[in-house]
Write a protein that holds these residues in place. Structure first.
Motif, mmCIF file in Angstrom:
data_model
loop_
_atom_site.group_PDB
_atom_site.id
_atom_site.type_symbol
_atom_site.label_atom_id
_atom_site.label_comp_id
_atom_site.label_asym_id
_atom_site.label_seq_id
_atom_site.Cartn_x
_atom_site.Cartn_y
_atom_site.Cartn_z
ATOM 1 N N VAL A 192 0.865 -1.176 0.000
ATOM 2 C CA VAL A 192 0.000 0.000 0.000
ATOM 3 C C VAL A 192 0.904 1.230 0.000
ATOM 4 N N ALA A 243 -3.624 2.120 -4.134
ATOM 5 C CA ALA A 243 -3.832 3.560 -3.958
ATOM 6 C C ALA A 243 -5.302 3.888 -3.716
ATOM 7 N N GLY A 244 -5.563 4.779 -2.781
ATOM 8 C CA GLY A 244 -6.931 5.221 -2.501
ATOM 9 C C GLY A 244 -7.279 6.456 -3.312
ATOM 10 N N THR A 270 -8.923 0.511 -2.241
ATOM 11 C CA THR A 270 -7.740 0.937 -2.986
ATOM 12 C C THR A 270 -7.647 0.161 -4.300
#
Ligand code: CLR
Length: 264
Positions: free
Chosen positions: A55, A139-140, A131
């Protein structure tokens, strides 16, 4: 045309595309669409599953957020174009697709390729933390802040979330993707009756596997998702027009040619 230059037409490579009606049975049609899906999705689902711990860190998110609007647009346009290229390759191996005129192939890809990228996005999406796998890490929405189109990003993430909830199998995703592409309602088709023949066979294939999986009720939900896809893609075009007006130079000289050809 870039689309054609990258993927020269060679009917002999794919005998099924010339004679889709001669497919021995619907199993063969489904198998060939599933194979094409498998060969054109960069990552397998298990691989993506194993990468979920990757993340983006605070600092890495910062780097994306401090990019300028046009820098981030260019970056995303390149990523999207990569994904679109795989979809073009997928399309070419849908039985019957290459039998269509070059004009109709391009007309279908113009609206359909982005929609298929969004369908494929559910494979790259982690619903536990909302995400998406982007540039090698998850990725958010906040990562895309500097694009200055929060409404589009939110809608795209919502869509991915809803698609994940359907828990489609790879085979179902493959057939659904093909159905999204081969659509007689696209504008500027020369020979829509030919497109319709291909569409019917793909529809038949999808019905067949949903029946086999005992999930016929999914068909209705999938048709609903197709309407959402349309609205997402028109929002994408709207944002692109907005962007091109404000940053004509970036849009004109720094966007990938295929992106421009398909969406501009
Ligand atoms: C979709 C599935 C593909 C691989 C892939 C590549 C690029 C990703 C895309 C997926 C999902 C959507 C994505 C995109 C890059 C930028 C875009 C994250 C995972 C976001 C939504 C930003 C869109 C910006 C435009 C307005 C330019 O097989």
């Amino acid at each position: 045309h870039d689309l054609v230059a990258i993927h020269p037409y060679s009917p002999l490579e794919d005998p099924y595309s010339l004679y889709p009606h001669s497919l021995r049975n619907v199993d063969e049609l489904c198998a060939s669409i599933v194979r094409s899906h498998r060969e054109t999705t960069q990552y397998r689902v298990e691989e993506l599953q194993a990468l979920r711990w990757k993340v983006l860190s605070r600092e890495e998110i910062q780097v994306y957020q401090s990019k300028s609007v046009d820098e981030m647009w260019q970056h995303c346009a390149i990523r999207l174009t990569d994904a679109v290229q795989y979809v073009v390759e997928f399309a070419k191996h849908i039985p019957g697709f290459r039998m269509l005129s070059q004009n109709d192939q391009i007309a279908l890809l113009k609206t359909g390729s982005m929609e298929v990228v969004l369908v494929r996005m559910c494979r790259y999406f982690n619903t536990e933390n909302n995400t998406v796998f982007f540039d090698g890490k998850f990725a958010g929405v906040e990562v895309f802040k500097s694009l200055a189109c929060g409404d589009l990003i939110a809608a795209v993430f919502d869509f991915a979330h809803d698609m994940c909830a359907l828990k489609l199998t790879e085979q179902q995703i493959a057939l659904f993707s093909a159905l999204v592409l081969i659509n007689t309602e696209r504008p500027c088709l020369e020979d829509s009756s030919r497109v319709q023949r291909v569409q019917r066979s793909v529809e038949f294939g999808l019905t067949h596997i949903l029946h086999r999986d005992n999930q016929e009720s999914l068909m209705h939900k999938l048709y609903q998702r197709m309407a959402v896809l349309r609205s997402l893609c028109s929002l994408h075009m709207e944002k692109l027009r907005w962007f091109s007006q404000r940053y004509p130079l970036t849009a004109h000289s720094l966007f990938p040619p295929l992106y421009k050809e398909l969406f501009a």
